[in-house]
Motif scaffolding. Structure first.
Motif, PDB file in Angstrom:
ATOM      1  N   ALA A 289    -153.390 -63.050 -20.355  1.00 11.67           N
ATOM      2  CA  ALA A 289    -152.472 -64.135 -20.736  1.00 11.67           C
ATOM      3  C   ALA A 289    -151.025 -63.665 -20.612  1.00 11.67           C
ATOM      4  N   ALA A 290    -150.788 -62.407 -20.986  1.00 10.10           N
ATOM      5  CA  ALA A 290    -149.422 -61.876 -20.901  1.00 10.10           C
ATOM      6  C   ALA A 290    -148.964 -61.828 -19.438  1.00 10.10           C
TER       7      ALA A 290
ATOM      8  N   GLN B  12    -140.987 -60.849 -30.289  1.00  6.73           N
ATOM      9  CA  GLN B  12    -139.847 -61.452 -29.587  1.00  6.73           C
ATOM     10  C   GLN B  12    -139.917 -61.239 -28.080  1.00  6.73           C
ATOM     11  N   VAL B  13    -140.745 -60.286 -27.647  1.00  5.26           N
ATOM     12  CA  VAL B  13    -140.757 -59.939 -26.215  1.00  5.26           C
ATOM     13  C   VAL B  13    -142.133 -60.047 -25.566  1.00  5.26           C
ATOM     14  N   LEU B  14    -143.161 -60.318 -26.369  1.00  9.50           N
ATOM     15  CA  LEU B  14    -144.534 -60.312 -25.853  1.00  9.50           C
ATOM     16  C   LEU B  14    -144.890 -61.677 -25.248  1.00  9.50           C
ATOM     17  N   PRO B  15    -145.215 -61.729 -23.951  1.00  7.67           N
ATOM     18  CA  PRO B  15    -145.594 -63.020 -23.354  1.00  7.67           C
ATOM     19  C   PRO B  15    -146.971 -63.451 -23.875  1.00  7.67           C
ATOM     20  N   LEU B  16    -147.097 -64.708 -24.246  1.00  7.50           N
ATOM     21  CA  LEU B  16    -148.345 -65.225 -24.813  1.00  7.50           C
ATOM     22  C   LEU B  16    -148.830 -66.436 -24.024  1.00  7.50           C
ATOM     23  N   ALA B  17    -150.130 -66.714 -24.153  1.00  5.82           N
ATOM     24  CA  ALA B  17    -150.720 -67.872 -23.459  1.00  5.82           C
ATOM     25  C   ALA B  17    -150.007 -69.170 -23.839  1.00  5.82           C
ATOM     26  N   GLU B  18    -149.552 -69.276 -25.095  1.00  6.67           N
ATOM     27  CA  GLU B  18    -148.896 -70.507 -25.584  1.00  6.67           C
ATOM     28  C   GLU B  18    -147.688 -70.904 -24.729  1.00  6.67           C
ATOM     29  N   GLU B  19    -147.066 -69.915 -24.073  1.00 11.81           N
ATOM     30  CA  GLU B  19    -145.863 -70.222 -23.284  1.00 11.81           C
ATOM     31  C   GLU B  19    -146.167 -71.132 -22.108  1.00 11.81           C
TER      32      GLU B  19
END
Ligand code: SF4
Length: 346
Positions: free
Chosen positions: A41-42, A73-80
């Protein structure tokens, strides 16, 4: 004494730190011992908005803690990758307020310049994460036009260098820009919005202080800190250098779900800012930018936090709770001034 050798060494220090930032999600996961199940996801989310984390900032995180407030604050997540109604690419109407590429004129007496599309860190909640930097940067061909605009708008007193992050530009570029601006007699104040004093404090060196304080314009810097853990000895030293050189320091915090939406976290942040010589200024509601809906805090909860803060902090440490509404001629304050909040004490 600043020697040419020192200048080169300092510039090499911060540029090296900038270049060494982690940009690969896999490396971020390895360095912080994160659950590999979250990596796909990231990787997907980082296709839309790349990962970027300076090593010094990463070093303030706790390995193995998926809820670390700096990591979140910096972790890419599926929600994005979800499309949420009401969350847009240009949430604050920047493109509507740009008479010249890179020049935003929204409020009376102040003009903002988008000087660079680069940042030292990529904050997942960033309201300019979709901004078309390539077509709208103030330092490209538009610069003579921008100077002409500023010369003919005599009501403008303050110039705001923003981005991206203006401090990712070289000192030579910034010094030349400031020198042109200082030649416009009615401009009085030079404000920089930068996260570098927090995420890459090496940037605050003698060369920077030279052009920032060697101008007739009064320098102000708004740092963007969101959590007390972002501030340590290295950032305190950077703020101290700025303060001693005569730069007024203010902070703007974004209210972020799961990161600082709790009165104790905000109180600790505002104490830590004060210890670093920084005046709390705004607590900003999240701008509804596409990809960041999972950070949103309700207005009701924000007001509760302000009440709780007013019981914990002296008035001078309480920021103003605001949101930006496109088309309005100022930020919209949500609570009244701290003086009107129940339980306020000096
Ligand atoms: S430093 Fe500022 S402009 Fe850059 S990504 Fe973070 S919030 Fe956005």
């Amino acid at each position: 004494m600043i020697t040419r050798l020192n200048v080169h060494r300092q510039s090499a220090d911060w540029q090296r730190a900038l270049a060494q930032a982690v940009t690969d999600p896999e490396e971020l996961f390895q360095r912080l011992a994160l659950d590999p199940a979250l990596l796909p996801a990231a990787l997907k989310a980082s296709e839309q908005f790349r990962v970027r984390v300076p090593l010094g900032y990463l070093g303030r995180m706790t390995p193995g803690d998926p809820n670390d407030p700096l990591l979140l604050q910096v972790l890419p997540l599926a929600e994005e990758c979800l499309e949420i109604p009401g969350f847009q690419c240009d949430p604050v109407g920047d493109l509507e307020s740009m008479p010249i590429p890179g020049l935003l004129h929204k409020y009376h007496g102040r003009v903002l310049l988008v000087t660079s599309g680069a940042c030292a860190i990529h904050c997942r909640y960033c309201f300019r994460r979709h901004f078309p930097y390539r077509d709208a940067s103030a330092i490209r061909e538009a610069w003579p036009q921008i100077l002409m605009y500023l010369r003919t708008h005599e009501e403008v007193r303050e110039i705001i260098l923003s981005g991206g992050d203006p401090l990712t530009l070289s000192d030579d570029k910034l010094a030349a820009m400031v020198s042109d601006l200082a030649g416009i007699p009615h401009l009085r104040t030079l404000r920089l919005h930068s996260r570098l004093p927090v995420v890459l404090p090496e940037r605050i060196d003698d060369t920077l202080l030279g052009w920032l304080t060697g101008t007739r314009l009064r320098p102000i810097m708004v740092i963007h800190a969101n959590h007390a853990r972002e501030l340590d000895g290295t950032t305190r030293a950077a703020m101290e250098r700025l303060e001693l050189a005569g730069v007024r320091l203010f902070n703007q915090t974004v209210l972020l779900r799961g990161i600082n939406d709790d009165a104790d976290a905000l109180a600790m942040l505002n104490h830590a800012l004060f210890d670093s010589g920084v005046q709390p200024y705004y607590l900003h509601m999240l701008d509804p930018v596409q990809g960041a809906a999972h950070f949103a805090v309700t207005e009701e909860h924000a007001l509760t936090l302000m009440k709780q803060l007013s019981r914990q902090l002296p008035g001078y440490l309480i920021p103003r709770l605001v949101r930006e509404v496109p088309g309005h001629d100022s930020k919209t304050q949500i609570a009244h001034s701290p003086h009107a909040v129940e339980g306020f004490s000096l």
